[in-house]
Design an enzyme around this catalytic site. Structure first.
Site, PDB file in Angstrom:
ATOM      1  N   HIS A 196       0.839  -1.201   0.000  1.00 43.46           N
ATOM      2  CA  HIS A 196       0.000   0.000   0.000  1.00 43.46           C
ATOM      3  C   HIS A 196       0.877   1.255   0.000  1.00 43.46           C
ATOM      4  O   HIS A 196       1.966   1.269   0.587  1.00 43.46           O
ATOM      5  CB  HIS A 196      -0.905  -0.006   1.238  1.00 43.46           C
ATOM      6  CG  HIS A 196      -1.972   1.031   1.227  1.00 43.46           C
ATOM      7  ND1 HIS A 196      -1.854   2.224   1.910  1.00 43.46           N
ATOM      8  CD2 HIS A 196      -3.181   1.060   0.616  1.00 43.46           C
ATOM      9  CE1 HIS A 196      -2.956   2.938   1.722  1.00 43.46           C
ATOM     10  NE2 HIS A 196      -3.776   2.254   0.947  1.00 43.46           N
ATOM     11  N   SER A 399      -8.191 -14.854  -1.219  1.00 44.37           N
ATOM     12  CA  SER A 399      -8.675 -13.495  -1.480  1.00 44.37           C
ATOM     13  C   SER A 399     -10.119 -13.469  -1.952  1.00 44.37           C
ATOM     14  O   SER A 399     -10.642 -14.454  -2.473  1.00 44.37           O
ATOM     15  CB  SER A 399      -7.775 -12.843  -2.542  1.00 44.37           C
ATOM     16  OG  SER A 399      -8.238 -11.570  -2.881  1.00 44.37           O
TER      17      SER A 399
END
Length: 477
Positions: A196, A399
């Protein structure tokens, strides 16, 4: 929405189009009445030009002017009626945009009506959560209860952890990396290139040496490259950001392999600090069968998650937990508060811990497990239907983020609020995303592709982005 900034009340109580608001009596219903002129509801099918990001004031951002009330507004109620109308129309816009929200990891399925009674209080948890300050309007008892719940989830004893509820996921990363920097002032920060952006922001803020590590095609950290870069800096301690779900592909870094790579190359636990960025999947993975564990029984330093993502808190917030033995390097006495502080921010939203506490109590471990299973099941449904329709798509094993070829139609991207990077877009399947919603999205996507890819126009090749086995271009289909 671009018309919003043109709505401005004149000094005589009228608007530029000549209309004026009617007087209303005490029975005026602020929700039911939507008097013109007001901002138009955003229609999802309105075509929109591709927007450019510019420095300074973004010319594409609309605004609602703030105007001074007239002298007689208190008696006429015109201004109150105008504001009620604006808010009512804005609520309709929110409802419309929520229907087509698919690209960002926010759980929009929640009901906090029972907490409305607390919105009249300015609740502020400034300072250390475990040391009450002189400010009495706080929610520390809720905050500590939430922290204890996460401590049990990540297997660390009450007396061994310290943490707090942050204002967002980024703050959790900023704090975790700051703790690592304080433990190892000369340490080098290692993070995969798909981490991120807040991780690299932390490196700039703290003026840390930062090494970007290559990733596998799945998006997880490449530990072969990690080993090479560790050995290039063998004389410096290592501070590592481990992703429990990357931003774009939802990839989970192999924590055990990272630890093994460190220890096999001359970095025992006393020479490294690991921060686990679990913004979304940090709360999902504990409920996935046979998923690797994120636990403080392993030599990690801190874990952070977002509260407004999988949990479904209506305001941005997060949870950051670290080892108590590390926090003394940060903590300082603050006489003004009659407390200590080791947080990034000063004032902290005291409502967020109550919302988190309320949800954790209502759902519990079993409730979250059900929601995780639903998300994974629906994500597989989305990926399978895309592949059946000839759309290149990838879904990592742990995921609920489905990555697929970026639609070339910017209006479609904006309508479904898709997050895009290069030739890729993704949809994040959260608890509020139903099969019906996915079917609507897929029907529009498939219909759109028939118009986008015709007259010899080919779909892009995404083999380099997410593997040839997931690509549907002419070469790999």
């Amino acid at each position: 929405m671009a018309e919003i900034c043109n709505v401005e009340m004149q000094s005589n109580g009228s608007f530029p189009n000549g209309k004026s608001l009617e007087l209303v009596d005490e029975s005026f219903d602020q929700i039911a009445v939507v008097a013109e002129p007001v901002p138009p509801v955003v229609e999802s099918n309105v075509e929109d030009l591709k927007r450019e990001i510019v420095l300074g004031r973004n010319v594409h951002t609309s605004c609602l002017e703030v105007t001074e009330p007239d002298a007689d507004d208190e008696s006429t109620g015109d201004k109150d009626a105008y504001m009620a109308s604006v808010l009512a129309r804005y609520r309709k816009t929110l409802i419309e945009r929520t229907k087509h929200h698919l690209g960002y990891p926010y759980n929009l399925d929640f009901d906090y009506g029972a907490l409305g009674q607390l919105q009249h209080f300015s609740i502020n948890n400034l300072g250390d959560p475990f040391i009450e300050s002189n400010y009495g309007v706080h929610s520390r008892q809720f905050e500590v209860g939430v922290l204890d719940w996460f401590a049990r989830l990540w297997e660390i004893e009450k007396e061994d952890y310290w943490g707090y509820i942050t204002n967002c996921g980024t703050e959790g990363n900023l704090h975790g990396i700051l703790v690592g920097r304080e433990v190892f002032p000369d340490g080098i920060l290692y993070a995969s290139k798909e981490s991120h952006y807040s991780v690299f922001k932390a490196a700039r803020m703290y003026r840390m040496d930062c090494v970007k590590v290559e990733t596998l095609v799945t998006g997880e950290i490449d530990c072969v490259d990690f080993r090479t870069k560790l050995l290039d800096n063998k004389d410096k301690p290592a501070i590592i950001n481990v992703n429990i779900g990357t931003t774009v592909k939802g990839a989970v870094d192999d924590l055990d392999l990272v630890i093994r790579t460190l220890e096999e190359n001359g970095f025992p636990p006393e020479r490294f600090y690991i921060h686990c960025d679990g913004a979304l999947f940090g709360l999902m993975m504990p409920f996935v069968k046979k998923a690797p564990k994120v636990t403080f029984k392993k030599p990690i330093g801190s874990v952070s998650v977002s509260g407004h993502k999988f949990v479904g808190c209506p305001m941005p917030c997060g949870v950051q937990i670290t080892r108590r033995s590390h926090i003394n390097a940060l903590s300082r006495n603050v006489e003004y508060l009659a407390s200590r502080d080791a947080t990034i921010m000063g004032s902290r939203n005291g409502h967020a811990p109550i919302f988190l506490w309320y949800t954790l109590n209502r759902k519990g471990y079993k409730g979250f497990q059900k929601e995780v299973q639903k998300c994974l099941r629906n994500a597989h449904y989305l990926k399978d239907r895309m592949r059946e329709a000839g759309v290149g798509a990838m879904l990592n094993e742990l995921s609920s983020t489905v990555v697929f070829e970026r639609p070339p139609d910017e209006a479609f991207v904006r309508r479904w609020q898709l997050a895009c990077q290069g030739n890729m877009a993704h949809a994040v399947v959260m608890p509020n995303v139903t099969i019906e919603k996915l079917d609507d999205f897929l029907d529009e996507l498939i219909q759109g592709r028939s118009a986008w890819y015709k007259d010899g126009v080919q779909t892009p090749c995404l083999a380099a982005d997410f593997g040839s086995n997931n690509c549907s271009c002419a070469l790999h289909r």
